[in-house]
Motif scaffolding. Sequence first.
Motif, short mmCIF file in Angstrom:
data_model
loop_
_atom_site.label_atom_id
_atom_site.label_comp_id
_atom_site.label_asym_id
_atom_site.label_seq_id
_atom_site.Cartn_x
_atom_site.Cartn_y
_atom_site.Cartn_z
N GLN A 18 0.85 -1.10 0.01
CA GLN A 18 0.07 0.07 0.07
C GLN A 18 0.74 1.21 0.01
O GLN A 18 0.59 2.20 -0.68
CB GLN A 18 -0.97 0.01 1.33
N GLU A 69 -9.18 2.53 -5.66
CA GLU A 69 -9.81 3.68 -5.18
C GLU A 69 -9.49 3.86 -3.78
O GLU A 69 -8.97 4.91 -3.32
CB GLU A 69 -11.25 3.80 -5.48
N GLN A 70 -9.76 2.80 -3.18
CA GLN A 70 -9.74 3.04 -1.47
C GLN A 70 -8.34 2.43 -0.97
O GLN A 70 -8.17 2.89 0.25
CB GLN A 70 -11.02 2.06 -1.08
N GLY A 71 -7.63 1.60 -1.82
CA GLY A 71 -6.32 1.11 -0.99
C GLY A 71 -5.23 1.39 -1.79
O GLY A 71 -4.14 1.29 -1.28
N MET A 92 -8.76 -3.19 3.29
CA MET A 92 -8.95 -2.11 2.39
C MET A 92 -10.49 -2.03 1.80
O MET A 92 -11.02 -1.00 1.65
CB MET A 92 -8.12 -1.95 0.91
N VAL A 93 -10.89 -3.47 1.40
CA VAL A 93 -12.05 -3.62 0.62
C VAL A 93 -12.68 -5.09 1.47
O VAL A 93 -12.26 -5.97 0.96
CB VAL A 93 -12.00 -3.82 -0.70
N GLU A 116 -11.72 -2.11 -8.77
CA GLU A 116 -12.00 -0.87 -8.96
C GLU A 116 -11.86 -0.29 -7.41
O GLU A 116 -11.38 0.66 -7.35
CB GLU A 116 -13.27 -0.50 -9.55
N GLN A 117 -12.64 -0.92 -6.63
CA GLN A 117 -12.58 -0.60 -5.06
C GLN A 117 -11.32 -0.51 -4.59
O GLN A 117 -10.93 0.53 -3.65
CB GLN A 117 -13.68 -1.36 -4.32
N LEU A 118 -10.59 -1.58 -4.54
CA LEU A 118 -8.99 -1.85 -4.20
C LEU A 118 -8.32 -0.26 -4.73
O LEU A 118 -7.57 -0.15 -3.71
CB LEU A 118 -8.46 -2.91 -4.59
#
Length: 328
Positions: A78, A135-137, A95-96, A131-133
């Motif tokens: 990260q 964006e968020q991580g 993260m997700v 996509e979430q990983l």
Amino acid sequence: MFIKTGRLLAAATIALTAMPAIAQDLRYAHVGAEGDIQTRYAEEAAAEIAAATDGAVTVQVFPASQLGGVSEMVGGVQMGSIQMGHHDFASLAQMVPDVSVFNAPFIYRDGAHALAATDPATSPALQQINEQLVEQGGVRIIGRIYRGARHISSNFEVKSPDDLAGKPFRAVPLDLWVSMVTGFGATPTPVEVAELPTALMTGLVVGQENPLTMITSNSLHEVQSHVAMTGHMQSVLAVFINESVWQDLSEEAQAQITEVLDAKAEESLVWAQESEAELVAELTDRGMTVITEEDGLDIDAFRERVLAQINGDFPSYQPFIEQIMAIE
């Protein structure tokens, strides 16, 4: 004078253009031991990435928790201090949370289905999670490794969840594993893989679950007497990279790396399938008792109780499980 200077500038421009791009060196960490499929995968992938990119990308592999346990490794990717790593999908759940679904027990038909359902290029469920990983991580899954089915080892006979009732059983230090081991009927006891042989030897835990490759490579026959062939999970690991590092690579390098990792994923499936019968024979020769359905192993009881526990603890998994099960 002007003509001479112009020629010098032109020559310098050509020379600079001809110079190769500065090589990008990636640190790749994982917790697998020598002899495990995941260790072979990482070593061969590193060599093939260097060859495919003509040295533009080099990968230095740090196996066996050299750069820390799972949490430290994921945190390092990260932050970018470690550029790449691999481990169970659930290791990215900080993260997700829903990424853990790809490690859920009893959701894959077989190893080929597990690889198809975790293909970053074609799996709708994984693409959504990826996509979430990102964006968020700030982390992207770019590949996967198949290690084989996971089975239960113990220092006593296990044929049903009743045999594990109330006993301390090693859980990977992740929420999904704690839930699954609870479904086994046991008492979940988180233990890092590097500490597992000692935990089994001292009786901190009386059993654990892993692919046969891991059981063999870590010499768990020295501290365990039985293997129950539950096959409760198709063990598939995520290969992930720091997103900023990924974006710094050229599109050509990204495509070359992806091609290498996809090919190695398919090879890992072959390695696991070819080795399972040999590993059963090897563990038997080393004194372990292997328990199958023919010996009275009640896999249906494990499936029923574990899925009930998982569905209760993780209701958000259901849409993803439906997508996974629909993949051919």
